[in-house]
Design a protein around this motif. Structure first.
Motif, mmCIF file in Angstrom:
data_model
loop_
_atom_site.group_PDB
_atom_site.id
_atom_site.type_symbol
_atom_site.label_atom_id
_atom_site.label_comp_id
_atom_site.label_asym_id
_atom_site.label_seq_id
_atom_site.Cartn_x
_atom_site.Cartn_y
_atom_site.Cartn_z
ATOM 1 N N ARG A 1 0.822 -1.216 0.000
ATOM 2 C CA ARG A 1 0.000 0.000 0.000
ATOM 3 C C ARG A 1 0.856 1.266 0.000
ATOM 4 N N ASN A 2 2.141 1.111 0.352
ATOM 5 C CA ASN A 2 3.031 2.276 0.399
ATOM 6 C C ASN A 2 3.851 2.453 -0.885
ATOM 7 N N ILE A 3 3.527 1.680 -1.936
ATOM 8 C CA ILE A 3 4.271 1.814 -3.202
ATOM 9 C C ILE A 3 4.068 3.198 -3.792
ATOM 10 N N ASP A 4 5.187 3.817 -4.182
ATOM 11 C CA ASP A 4 5.140 5.114 -4.870
ATOM 12 C C ASP A 4 5.024 4.816 -6.363
ATOM 13 N N TRP A 5 3.813 4.920 -6.897
ATOM 14 C CA TRP A 5 3.566 4.476 -8.271
ATOM 15 C C TRP A 5 4.240 5.386 -9.293
ATOM 16 N N ASN A 6 4.373 6.648 -9.007
ATOM 17 C CA ASN A 6 5.039 7.552 -9.948
ATOM 18 C C ASN A 6 6.510 7.195 -10.122
ATOM 19 N N ARG B 1 8.590 5.483 -13.294
ATOM 20 C CA ARG B 1 9.723 6.209 -13.871
ATOM 21 C C ARG B 1 10.963 5.320 -13.977
ATOM 22 N N TYR B 2 11.218 4.498 -12.962
ATOM 23 C CA TYR B 2 12.442 3.690 -12.936
ATOM 24 C C TYR B 2 12.198 2.223 -13.269
ATOM 25 N N ASN B 3 10.954 1.891 -13.558
ATOM 26 C CA ASN B 3 10.603 0.534 -13.968
ATOM 27 C C ASN B 3 10.976 -0.510 -12.918
ATOM 28 N N GLU B 4 10.956 -0.138 -11.677
ATOM 29 C CA GLU B 4 11.130 -1.065 -10.562
ATOM 30 C C GLU B 4 10.384 -0.469 -9.360
ATOM 31 N N PRO B 5 9.928 -1.328 -8.437
ATOM 32 C CA PRO B 5 9.064 -0.822 -7.361
ATOM 33 C C PRO B 5 9.815 0.013 -6.317
ATOM 34 N N TYR B 6 9.215 1.135 -5.953
ATOM 35 C CA TYR B 6 9.708 1.995 -4.875
ATOM 36 C C TYR B 6 8.573 2.179 -3.858
ATOM 37 N N VAL B 7 8.963 2.326 -2.618
ATOM 38 C CA VAL B 7 7.952 2.528 -1.573
ATOM 39 C C VAL B 7 8.237 3.806 -0.790
ATOM 40 N N LYS B 8 7.160 4.408 -0.289
ATOM 41 C CA LYS B 8 7.286 5.549 0.615
ATOM 42 C C LYS B 8 7.478 5.028 2.038
ATOM 43 N N VAL B 9 8.420 5.609 2.746
ATOM 44 C CA VAL B 9 8.710 5.205 4.125
ATOM 45 C C VAL B 9 8.191 6.292 5.070
ATOM 46 N N PHE B 10 7.454 5.845 6.082
ATOM 47 C CA PHE B 10 6.908 6.770 7.081
ATOM 48 C C PHE B 10 7.481 6.434 8.452
ATOM 49 N N GLU B 11 7.549 7.424 9.303
ATOM 50 C CA GLU B 11 7.959 7.190 10.676
ATOM 51 C C GLU B 11 7.023 7.938 11.610
ATOM 52 N N GLU B 12 6.979 7.442 12.863
ATOM 53 C CA GLU B 12 6.084 8.060 13.827
ATOM 54 C C GLU B 12 6.562 9.457 14.201
#
Length: 290
Positions: free
Chosen positions: A53-58, A62-73
């Protein structure tokens, strides 16, 4: 009270409460209370086990490989100390009155909070809010809070937590950790206002009581005055029935206090004013996660 005596009392409370806070509360305080939410930290390549659910689709496209957004408290919190300064808090039969114990506990909690760069606000109340100090950070702010608690002269002798909580909800717009320090000798029905407040805030009631309130001594005929109403009454303390009646009153008071807070998903703890408060609070923090 002279300025010199005020400074001595503030310094004494500071030294005592900071030592207790640093030795016991800080780790438990930090782990007991959650931050107010999650904030964005970075974007990095997807790793096995990451939440899809945290995948950054944009960036993934762009890079043709999966990237995710990282969150912290987001760790920064706001603490409010709601301190009952009504007349009954000046009662004490041993080494100190209830108000002095309340001041020490409030200072210990405030120093624990400021160690983690959290904000601390103060509300002094009787049958209404008499003093409001908005939340701020830092040691000097905590020392101001301690000074206000020990020097403020209340305009009313009565107690009304129901009215106070209603006013507090207007002042405190954001979710906060709230500690109510009182003997809870309060005729108001604060169940409804606590229910409303606890839906927004994490609330803990700390009931400070004197031993002789639950174990009335046998000292014969004595005039007893209600510190809040001024009513005088002659009672026979040699009567087992009289002592039992007073013990029953305070037992029911304590029972009502815990029942109301539990009913409204809020924490509660009773602390005897002449006993060490560190271990009861430490055990409370260990067993509660807000």
């Amino acid at each position: 009270m002279e300025t010199k005596e005020i400074l001595k009392r503030v310094k004494r409370i500071e030294l005592k409460s900071k030592r207790k806070a640093s030795n016991l509360f800080m780790g438990e305080y930090h782990s007991s209370f959650k931050g107010r939410g999650m904030i964005f930290s970075e974007v990095r390549p997807y790793q096995y086990g990451d939440d899809v659910r945290n995948i950054d689709w944009n960036k993934t496209a762009r890079y043709n490989e999966p990237y995710v957004k990282v969150f912290e408290e987001e760790r920064e919190l706001t603490m409010y100390l709601l301190v009952d300064i009504s007349a009954s808090e000046s009662f004490g039969t041993k080494k100190q009155i209830k108000m002095e114990t309340i001041a020490e506990i409030a200072a210990s909690l405030a120093f624990s909070a400021t160690t983690y760069n959290d904000k601390v606000g103060l509300i002094l109340y009787t049958d209404h809010i008499e003093k409001f100090i908005p939340p701020k950070k830092g040691k000097q702010h905590v020392l101001r809070i301690v000074r206000e608690i020990i020097t403020y002269e209340p305009k009313s002798k009565l107690t009304n937590l129901d009215q106070t909580l209603e006013q507090f909800m207007i002042l405190a717009r954001r979710k906060s950790n709230v500690f109510i320090l009182s003997d809870f000798i309060d005729s108001s029905d604060y169940n409804r206002s606590l229910r409303v407040a606890s839906k927004k805030h994490d609330i803990t009631g700390l009931r400070i009581y004197d031993e002789k309130e639950t174990n009335f001594p046998n000292i014969g005929l004595v005039n007893v005055q209600d510190q809040e109403t001024g009513e005088l009454r002659l009672i026979d303390t040699s009567s087992p029935e009289t002592r039992k009646m007073y013990a029953s009153y305070y037992y029911e008071l304590d029972k009502r206090f815990h029942a109301i807070f539990k009913k409204n998903n809020s924490g509660s703890l009773s602390i005897q004013s002449d006993q060490d408060y560190v271990h009861p609070l430490l055990n409370y923090f260990k067993s509660h996660r807000f």
